[in-house]
Design a protein around this motif. Structure first.
Motif, PDB file in Angstrom:
ATOM      1  N   HIS A 296       0.848  -1.195   0.000  1.00 33.05           N
ATOM      2  CA  HIS A 296       0.000   0.000   0.000  1.00 33.05           C
ATOM      3  C   HIS A 296       0.883   1.245   0.000  1.00 33.05           C
ATOM      4  CE1 HIS A 296      -2.794  -3.095   1.220  1.00 33.05           C
ATOM      5  NE2 HIS A 296      -3.733  -2.295   0.763  1.00 33.05           N
ATOM      6  N   VAL A 297       0.652   2.104  -0.991  1.00 36.28           N
ATOM      7  CA  VAL A 297       1.490   3.286  -1.187  1.00 36.28           C
ATOM      8  C   VAL A 297       0.590   4.498  -1.399  1.00 36.28           C
ATOM      9  CG1 VAL A 297       3.250   4.344  -2.669  1.00 36.28           C
ATOM     10  CG2 VAL A 297       3.295   1.874  -2.271  1.00 36.28           C
ATOM     11  N   ILE A 298       1.001   5.623  -0.839  1.00 33.26           N
ATOM     12  CA  ILE A 298       0.351   6.905  -1.119  1.00 33.26           C
ATOM     13  C   ILE A 298       1.394   7.780  -1.797  1.00 33.26           C
ATOM     14  CG2 ILE A 298      -0.699   8.982  -0.165  1.00 33.26           C
ATOM     15  CD1 ILE A 298      -1.527   7.311   2.263  1.00 33.26           C
ATOM     16  N   ILE A 299       1.050   8.302  -2.963  1.00 33.11           N
ATOM     17  CA  ILE A 299       1.916   9.245  -3.665  1.00 33.11           C
ATOM     18  C   ILE A 299       1.182  10.580  -3.657  1.00 33.11           C
ATOM     19  CG2 ILE A 299       3.008   9.862  -5.853  1.00 33.11           C
ATOM     20  CD1 ILE A 299       3.103   6.832  -6.462  1.00 33.11           C
ATOM     21  N   ALA A 300       1.813  11.593  -3.092  1.00 35.97           N
ATOM     22  CA  ALA A 300       1.168  12.908  -2.978  1.00 35.97           C
ATOM     23  C   ALA A 300       2.040  13.967  -3.620  1.00 35.97           C
ATOM     24  CB  ALA A 300       0.927  13.233  -1.512  1.00 35.97           C
ATOM     25  N   GLY A 301       1.413  14.833  -4.384  1.00 34.71           N
ATOM     26  CA  GLY A 301       2.156  15.908  -5.010  1.00 34.71           C
ATOM     27  C   GLY A 301       1.228  16.858  -5.743  1.00 34.71           C
ATOM     28  N   LEU A 302       1.829  17.799  -6.423  1.00 34.69           N
ATOM     29  CA  LEU A 302       1.077  18.819  -7.144  1.00 34.69           C
ATOM     30  C   LEU A 302       0.897  18.433  -8.604  1.00 34.69           C
ATOM     31  CD1 LEU A 302       2.848  21.975  -5.668  1.00 34.69           C
ATOM     32  CD2 LEU A 302       0.692  20.929  -4.944  1.00 34.69           C
ATOM     33  N   ALA A 303      -0.129  18.992  -9.213  1.00 29.99           N
ATOM     34  CA  ALA A 303      -0.409  18.725 -10.630  1.00 29.99           C
ATOM     35  C   ALA A 303       0.740  19.181 -11.523  1.00 29.99           C
ATOM     36  CB  ALA A 303      -1.708  19.404 -11.036  1.00 29.99           C
ATOM     37  N   SER A 304       1.559  20.097 -11.039  1.00 33.73           N
ATOM     38  CA  SER A 304       2.697  20.591 -11.817  1.00 33.73           C
ATOM     39  C   SER A 304       3.870  19.613 -11.838  1.00 33.73           C
ATOM     40  CB  SER A 304       3.159  21.942 -11.264  1.00 33.73           C
ATOM     41  OG  SER A 304       3.544  21.816  -9.906  1.00 33.73           O
ATOM     42  N   GLU A 305       3.813  18.574 -11.031  1.00 32.78           N
ATOM     43  CA  GLU A 305       4.875  17.566 -11.001  1.00 32.78           C
ATOM     44  C   GLU A 305       4.574  16.491 -12.049  1.00 32.78           C
ATOM     45  OE1 GLU A 305       5.864  16.167  -6.982  1.00 32.78           O
ATOM     46  OE2 GLU A 305       4.561  17.796  -6.304  1.00 32.78           O
TER      47      GLU A 305
END
Length: 122
Positions: free
Chosen positions: A67-76
């Protein structure tokens, strides 16, 4: 209210099949300050409250847990590619958040894509 709904949705995705698992890996590419730090803190509190261990991963490629959560901005680019691969549009406004789920074999990945820092916090 939107923040609480987002947290509950992510926790539900992760724990629907993860309660027997004991680890969730989080990939967080943005500096954890301001609204992003607040969102990360609330997310980890919600997951930890379910007695699931949280471990960081430097990159999505290094995250090898079930189980993984990847979080970031749409600009990435990496985050944008993952969210669009879910068939979802990128968030266009700074306060928008898009949540996608990717299943790859035994790995379940939840992608959190914010239009801006406040959107990612939600």
């Amino acid at each position: 209210m939107r923040f609480l709904s987002g947290v509950l949705l992510v926790v539900g995705f992760l724990t629907s099949g993860a309660l027997a698992q004991e680890e969730v890996q989080i990939v967080w590419s943005q500096p954890a300050d301001g609204p992003i730090a607040h969102g990360l803190r609330k997310l980890t509190e919600a997951i930890s409250g379910r007695e699931v261990a949280i471990t960081p991963a430097e990159t999505a490629e290094q995250a090898n847990g079930s189980h993984v959560i990847i979080a970031g901005l749409a600009s990435e680019p990496d985050v944008a590619e993952r969210i669009t691969s879910c068939g979802l549009p990128l968030p266009e406004h700074p306060e928008a958040l898009c949540i996608g789920r990717i299943r790859d074999g035994d790995q379940c990945t939840v992608v959190l894509c914010g239009g801006g820092a406040i959107g990612l916090m939600y």
